[in-house]
Design an enzyme around this catalytic site. Structure first.
Site, mmCIF file in Angstrom:
data_model
loop_
_atom_site.group_PDB
_atom_site.id
_atom_site.type_symbol
_atom_site.label_atom_id
_atom_site.label_comp_id
_atom_site.label_asym_id
_atom_site.label_seq_id
_atom_site.Cartn_x
_atom_site.Cartn_y
_atom_site.Cartn_z
ATOM 1 N N GLY A 99 3.336 -3.695 -3.906
ATOM 2 C CA GLY A 99 3.170 -4.194 -5.276
ATOM 3 C C GLY A 99 3.691 -2.727 -6.261
ATOM 4 O O GLY A 99 4.683 -2.844 -6.793
ATOM 5 N N ARG A 100 2.714 -1.833 -6.085
ATOM 6 C CA ARG A 100 3.031 -0.717 -6.934
ATOM 7 C C ARG A 100 4.454 0.065 -6.869
ATOM 8 O O ARG A 100 5.059 0.520 -7.582
ATOM 9 C CB ARG A 100 1.977 0.431 -6.342
ATOM 10 N N GLY A 155 0.888 -1.262 -0.006
ATOM 11 C CA GLY A 155 -0.126 0.128 0.094
ATOM 12 C C GLY A 155 0.828 1.356 -0.061
ATOM 13 O O GLY A 155 0.250 2.355 -0.314
ATOM 14 N N TYR A 170 -0.166 -2.163 -12.328
ATOM 15 C CA TYR A 170 -1.759 -2.094 -12.549
ATOM 16 C C TYR A 170 -2.017 -1.424 -13.921
ATOM 17 O O TYR A 170 -2.991 -0.982 -14.202
ATOM 18 C CB TYR A 170 -2.635 -1.418 -11.544
ATOM 19 N N GLU A 189 3.762 -6.904 1.917
ATOM 20 C CA GLU A 189 3.243 -7.105 0.082
ATOM 21 C C GLU A 189 3.450 -5.819 -0.571
ATOM 22 O O GLU A 189 2.361 -5.526 -0.923
ATOM 23 C CB GLU A 189 2.003 -7.491 0.479
ATOM 24 N N ARG A 226 -6.140 2.693 -15.572
ATOM 25 C CA ARG A 226 -6.135 3.690 -14.403
ATOM 26 C C ARG A 226 -6.795 4.880 -14.396
ATOM 27 O O ARG A 226 -7.543 5.681 -13.756
ATOM 28 C CB ARG A 226 -4.825 3.801 -13.951
ATOM 29 N N CYS A 243 -14.285 3.944 -27.893
ATOM 30 C CA CYS A 243 -15.660 4.521 -27.956
ATOM 31 C C CYS A 243 -16.287 4.776 -26.427
ATOM 32 O O CYS A 243 -17.338 4.213 -26.296
ATOM 33 C CB CYS A 243 -16.508 3.975 -28.974
ATOM 34 N N GLU A 244 -15.671 5.417 -25.631
ATOM 35 C CA GLU A 244 -16.033 5.631 -24.403
ATOM 36 C C GLU A 244 -15.629 7.086 -23.908
ATOM 37 O O GLU A 244 -14.368 7.458 -24.251
ATOM 38 C CB GLU A 244 -15.520 4.768 -23.327
#
Ligand code: LLP
Length: 422
Positions: free
Chosen positions: A276-277, A238, A374, A274, A313, A345-346
Site C-alpha cells: 500500500g504505502r 508492509g 494514509y 499487498e 499520521r 484545538c489539540e
C-alpha cells in the site's frame, strides 16, 4: 525519478506548478502524481517473481482515480471492507484480482465478495471461517481461502502498526493454525488454496520479513504433509518507504523481491503481495498555506491551514513528514526552527517540532511530503473542518478527483429529530 521537483523556483507536481494549483483549488489540498504511482507499481512488479499478483492495499489511498490509474496498469486490490470492495470494482479492478483481508468481515461483506467472484479470502480466525463456510454454502459456492497465520515476529516498526506478534488481534497463531486448516478442510463451503501472512507496516528491515516468510515456508511443508493442496502464498504488504533522508533507508524492492524468491523457491506457489504505502506514500503531498507565524516564549509556531484532521499520521504515530516551502529557498538562506502546527484545538495537532525551514510568512505555501498514503483516507472533519480536495496530476494535466467539502455539505450530514424541528 522524483516527480515533485522545483522548476524555475517553484515546487511542481510533474508539469504542474503547485502555487498555481493552490490559486485554482484553494488550500489545503492533496496533490498526487500519476507518474509516481505508475513508477512505484512497476518497480514492485519487476522486483517480485514473475506471475505474482500485486494486490494494491487500497486502504493506503482509495481515491477512485488513483485506483483507476493502477487498474489500468494491471494492479489487483487488497480490500478490508465491503466499501473498499465496491470501490475497487467501481474503478475497474477485476474481481479475479481482489483479495479480501481483515479481522472483522461481516456475512454481508462475504456475500458481496463471493457474488463478485474475488480471487481469495484471507481468513483471520476460526469463527470467521465458520461464517464464510455458511455464507458460501448458502450461495452454492466454495470460497477460495488462505488462513492468515500470525508468525509471532516483531516487525520492529511503530507499535500501532505492528501486526505479526502474538499480542495483536491479527491472524491465527501458529500453535493453532494446523488445527484450523484441518477444520477448514472439512467445510464444504471452503476451498483451501494457500497461506497468508502480513506482519506490519512501514517495515524498514529485511530480517523480520525473512523470518516470517521462512516460518511460513516451513509451515507449507507441514500442511502439504497433512494433505492440503497449498498452491498460493500471500505475503502481505508492509515494505517501508523513506520519509526522510537517512543513511538507513528501507530495503529496496529489488532486494526484498530477491529475498522472497530465495525463500519461496521450489515451493511452486503462486505469490501475491499487498503493498500500500510503497505505491502511494511518495506519490502525494499535502499543500497548505501559512496562516500566522506566532512568536512564542520558547519557540516560533508556523500555524498552517492544514490540521491533524487532514493528515493524522504525525499526531497518531509520531510520524515524520518532510515539509518544504513551495517557493524554492535561495541557497544559503537562513533556516530558523518552527513548530509546524494546524488550527485544530489539540496539542497533538503538530506536524513537526523544532523543524528548520526557510523563513516563512503569512500567505506562504508549504508542502508536506510523503502524504499520498494514509493521508486523505484517514482524514475527518473534526472541528467542523470540511474535507480537503484531492488533485491528480498527469504530466501537464490536472483534475480534481475529490472536491472540497463545503459548510453546506457538513451541515447536510446531520438530521434534526422531530422534537427539535418545530
Ligand atoms: N495488508 C494488510 C492485511 C494490511 O493490514 C496492510 C496495512 C497492508 C496490507 C498494507 O501495508 P503497507 O504496504 O501499506 O505497509 N495508517 C498507518 C498504516 C496502517 C497499515 C494497516 N495495514 C500509517 O499511516 O502508518
Amino acid at each position: 525519478m522524483n516527480h515533485f521537483q522545483y522548476k524555475d523556483g517553484v515546487l511542481c507536481a510533474e508539469g504542474v506548478r503547485l502555487d498555481l494549483l493552490a490559486e485554482k483549488v484553494g488550500t489545503p489540498f492533496y496533490c498526487y502524481s500519476t507518474a509516481t504511482f505508475a513508477r512505484h507499481y512497476k518497480v514492485f512488479v519487476e522486483a517480485v517473481p514473475t506471475g505474482s499478483l500485486v494486490a494494491y492495499a487500497i486502504k493506503a489511498n482509495d481515491n477512485l482515480a488513483v485506483l483507476k490509474t493502477l487498474a489500468q496498469l494491471g494492479a489487483g486490490a487488497d480490500v478490508v471492507s465491503g466499501g473498499e470492495l465496491a470501490k475497487a470494482l467501481a474503478a475497474g479492478i477485476p474481481a479475479g484480482k481482489i483479495v479480501f483481508s481483515g479481522v472483522g468481515k461481516t456475512k454481508d461483506e462475504m456475500r458481496s465478495a463471493l457474488e463478485a467472484g474475488i480471487y481469495q479470502f484471507n481468513v483471520e480466525s476460526e469463527p470467521e471461517l465458520a461464517a464464510l463456510d455458511e455464507v458460501a454454502r448458502s450461495l452454492g459456492k466454495r470460497a477460495p481461502v488462505t488462513l492468515r497465520v500470525n508468525p509471532d515476529v516483531d516487525a520492529k516498526t511503530h507499535a500501532k502498526i505492528t501486526t505479526g506478534t502474538a499480542e495483536t488481534k491479527f491472524g491465527i497463531p501458529f500453535s493453532r493454525a494446523r488445527e484450523a486448516y484441518a477444520h477448514a478442510a472439512r467445510m464444504a463451503g471452503i476451498e483451501i488454496v494457500g497461506v497468508d501472512v502480513h506482519i506490519g507496516s512501514q517495515i524498514t528491515e529485511l530480517e523480520p520479513f525473512e523470518t516470517a516468510f521462512t516460518r511460513v515456508r516451513e509451515f507449507v511443508g507441514t500442511l502439504r504433509g497433512d494433505g492440503h493442496n497449498i498452491t498460493r502464498l500471500d505475503l502481505g504488504g508492509g515494505l517501508g518507504v523513506p520519509y526522510e533522508n537517512s543513511n538507513m533507508p528501507p530495503p529496496d524492492p529489488s532486494v526484498y523481491g530477491a529475498m522472497v524468491a530465495r525463500v519461496t523457491k521450489d515451493l511452486g506457489c503462486t505469490l501475491s503481495f499487498e503493498p500500500g504505502r510503497l505505491i502511494a506514500a511518495n506519490a502525494g503531498v499535502l499543500v497548505s498555506k501559512v496562516i500566522y507565524v506566532k512568536k512564542g516564549e520558547a519557540k516560533d509556531f508556523l500555524i498552517i491551514d492544514a490540521g491533524m484532521n487532514d493528515l493524522i499520521r504525525p499526531a497518531m504515530y509520531e510520524a515524520h513528514h518532510e515539509i518544504v516551502a513551495v517557493t524554492e529557498p535561495k541557497v544559503g538562506s537562513p533556516r530558523p526552527r518552527y513548530d509546524v502546527v494546524g488550527p485544530v484545538c489539540e496539542t497533538s495537532d503538530l506536524f513537526a517540532s523544532s523543524r528548520p525551514l526557510p523563513e516563512l510568512k503569512s500567505g506562504d505555501l508549504v508542502a508536506i511530503l510523503s502524504a499520498g498514503a494514509y493521508g486523505a483516507v484517514m482524514a475527518g472533519d473534526y472541528n467542523a473542518r470540511p474535507r480537503v480536495p484531492e488533485v491528480l496530476v498527469h504530466g501537464e494535466q490536472w483534475g480534481i478527483v475529490r472536491p472540497r467539502e463545503t459548510y453546506a455539505d457538513l451541515i447536510a450530514k446531520d438530521r434534526i429529530p422531530d422534537w427539535l424541528s418545530s
